[in-house]
Design an enzyme around this catalytic site. Structure first.
Site, PDB file in Angstrom:
ATOM      1  N   HIS A 253       0.804  -1.019   0.131  1.00  0.00           N
ATOM      2  CA  HIS A 253      -0.132  -0.041   0.132  1.00  0.00           C
ATOM      3  C   HIS A 253       0.815   1.314   0.129  1.00  0.00           C
ATOM      4  O   HIS A 253       2.295   1.247   0.482  1.00  0.00           O
ATOM      5  CB  HIS A 253      -1.069   0.168   1.154  1.00  0.00           C
ATOM      6  CG  HIS A 253      -0.444  -0.312   2.591  1.00  0.00           C
ATOM      7  ND1 HIS A 253      -0.140  -1.356   3.067  1.00  0.00           N
ATOM      8  CD2 HIS A 253      -0.011   0.543   3.586  1.00  0.00           C
ATOM      9  CE1 HIS A 253       0.458  -1.410   4.034  1.00  0.00           C
ATOM     10  NE2 HIS A 253       0.581   0.021   4.548  1.00  0.00           N
ATOM     11  N   ARG A 268      -4.030   2.209  13.588  1.00  0.00           N
ATOM     12  CA  ARG A 268      -3.749   0.925  12.976  1.00  0.00           C
ATOM     13  C   ARG A 268      -3.666  -0.168  13.926  1.00  0.00           C
ATOM     14  O   ARG A 268      -2.899  -0.164  15.001  1.00  0.00           O
ATOM     15  CB  ARG A 268      -2.697   0.804  12.290  1.00  0.00           C
ATOM     16  CG  ARG A 268      -2.611  -0.377  11.347  1.00  0.00           C
ATOM     17  CD  ARG A 268      -1.232  -0.380  10.282  1.00  0.00           C
ATOM     18  NE  ARG A 268      -0.150  -1.007  10.977  1.00  0.00           N
ATOM     19  CZ  ARG A 268       1.362  -0.793  10.657  1.00  0.00           C
ATOM     20  NH1 ARG A 268       1.626   0.109   9.294  1.00  0.00           N
ATOM     21  NH2 ARG A 268       2.295  -1.173  11.252  1.00  0.00           N
TER      22      ARG A 268
HETATM   23  O1  LIG Z   1      -2.304   6.181   6.584  1.00  0.00           O
HETATM   24  C1  LIG Z   1      -2.633   5.375   5.593  1.00  0.00           C
HETATM   25  O2  LIG Z   1      -3.493   5.395   4.700  1.00  0.00           O
HETATM   26  C2  LIG Z   1      -1.719   3.940   5.641  1.00  0.00           C
HETATM   27  C3  LIG Z   1      -0.574   4.118   6.393  1.00  0.00           C
HETATM   28  C4  LIG Z   1       0.098   2.932   6.440  1.00  0.00           C
HETATM   29  O3  LIG Z   1       1.326   2.461   6.029  1.00  0.00           O
HETATM   30  C5  LIG Z   1      -0.149   1.699   7.680  1.00  0.00           C
HETATM   31  O4  LIG Z   1      -1.226   2.055   8.140  1.00  0.00           O
HETATM   32  O5  LIG Z   1       0.224   0.696   7.356  1.00  0.00           O
HETATM   33 FE   LIG Z   2       1.633   0.535   6.151  1.00  0.00          FE
END
Ligand SMILES: O=C(O)CCC(=O)C(=O)O
Ligand SMILES: [Fe+2]
Length: 277
Positions: A253, A268
């Site tokens: 991502h 997260r």
């Molecule tokens: O903030 C985001 O959209 C993704 C960030 C990221 O790389 C993650 O949460 O692993």
């Molecule tokens: Fe990430």
């Protein structure tokens, strides 16, 4: 009876899941439906899920043991919930293609990301399917890659200069000492589906061990660009209380850093996985 409905969002990966309140304890049947959907679509979105850190942790913990990140900050009373709070004084560092935490021997199975505070515009996230990227390669290249292994290094995404002369420097040094480079296969087999996916990422992969430096640089440059082809990706425009759940074994991502100086806060939870093969 499960009321879950699943709508495919793009051919490579991604589906929208509705008909479930993730703030409630998850019934076994709903858990199974979500797990099956994750295996099939690799990336799931849930809307209108205003979860507390504890609810987010409890949901993620239904899918495995949780990881506590060695350098990112977390919610003090819920250390398994990592906080990505970015603004003009704390610049984002996820605006590169990566798979989370591949610098450990058993990288995460998946992650659950919740949008807490969003900029007025921008701050989208893209995901790419590593199985779609692998499938699209020619047979001779697939055969070459399947015999190779690569080093993954913590310091590629967490370089010393970012934390030097900050209050976090000691924590960074401990994290670096605790995380020597690890080796993973360049092509990974998903432990449940058996599908093969490319398992190198620009965030952490430093070198293909069986090749000369020049060969490794050239091949990794090609593979990083290949994995980012739009055909293998999906781009999500966040709304408040959106939640994403991705299979970190077969995706990468990229968090688009186009919203500064506005602020963006994400939470997260990271679910531990097994050793790639
Ligand atoms: O903030 C985001 O959209 C993704 C960030 C990221 O790389 C993650 O949460 O692993
Ligand atoms: Fe990430």
């Amino acid at each position: 009876m499960s009321n879950i409905h699943i709508q495919t969002l793009s051919p490579a990966l991604g589906a929208l899941v509705s008909g479930v309140d993730l703030g409630q304890p998850l019934h076994d049947e709903d858990r199974r439906t979500i797990h099956d959907a994750l295996l099939k679509h690799q990336l799931l979105f849930f809307e209108n899920q205003a979860l507390t850190p504890r609810q987010q942790r409890d949901f993620a913990a239904r899918f495995g043991e949780l990881h506590v990140h060695p350098v990112y900050p977390n919610v003090p009373e819920q250390p398994e919930i990592m906080v990505l709070d970015t603004h003009a004084d704390n610049l984002p560092d996820n605006d590169n293609w990566h798979t989370d935490v591949t610098f450990i021997e058993a990288p995460p199975l998946g992650a659950v990301l919740s949008a807490r505070e969003l900029p007025p515009v921008g701050g989208d996230t893209l995901w790419s399917s590593s199985t779609a990227a692998y499938d699209a390669l020619s047979e001779p290249i697939k055969a070459l890659l399947c015999g190779l292994t690569a080093e993954h290094e913590f310091t590629r995404s967490f370089p010393e200069h970012r934390s030097k002369n900050t209050p976090h420097y000691d924590r960074w040094r401990r994290a670096r000492d605790d995380h020597p480079a690890v080796v993973h296969p360049v092509v990974r087999t998903h432990p449940v589906t058996g599908r093969k996916g490319l398992f190198v990422n620009e965030g952490f992969t430093s070198r293909i061990r069986e090749l000369s430096q020049k060969e490794s640089d050239a091949l990794l440059t090609f593979l990083f660009a290949h994995a980012a082809r739009p055909e293998f990706t999906l781009r999500w425009r966040w709304k408040p209380h959106d939640l994403a759940f991705w299979d970190n074994r077969v995706t990468q991502h990229y968090a688009v850093a186009d919203y500064l100086p506005a602020r963006r806060i994400m939470h997260r939870a990271t679910i531990l996985g097994d050793r790639p093969f």
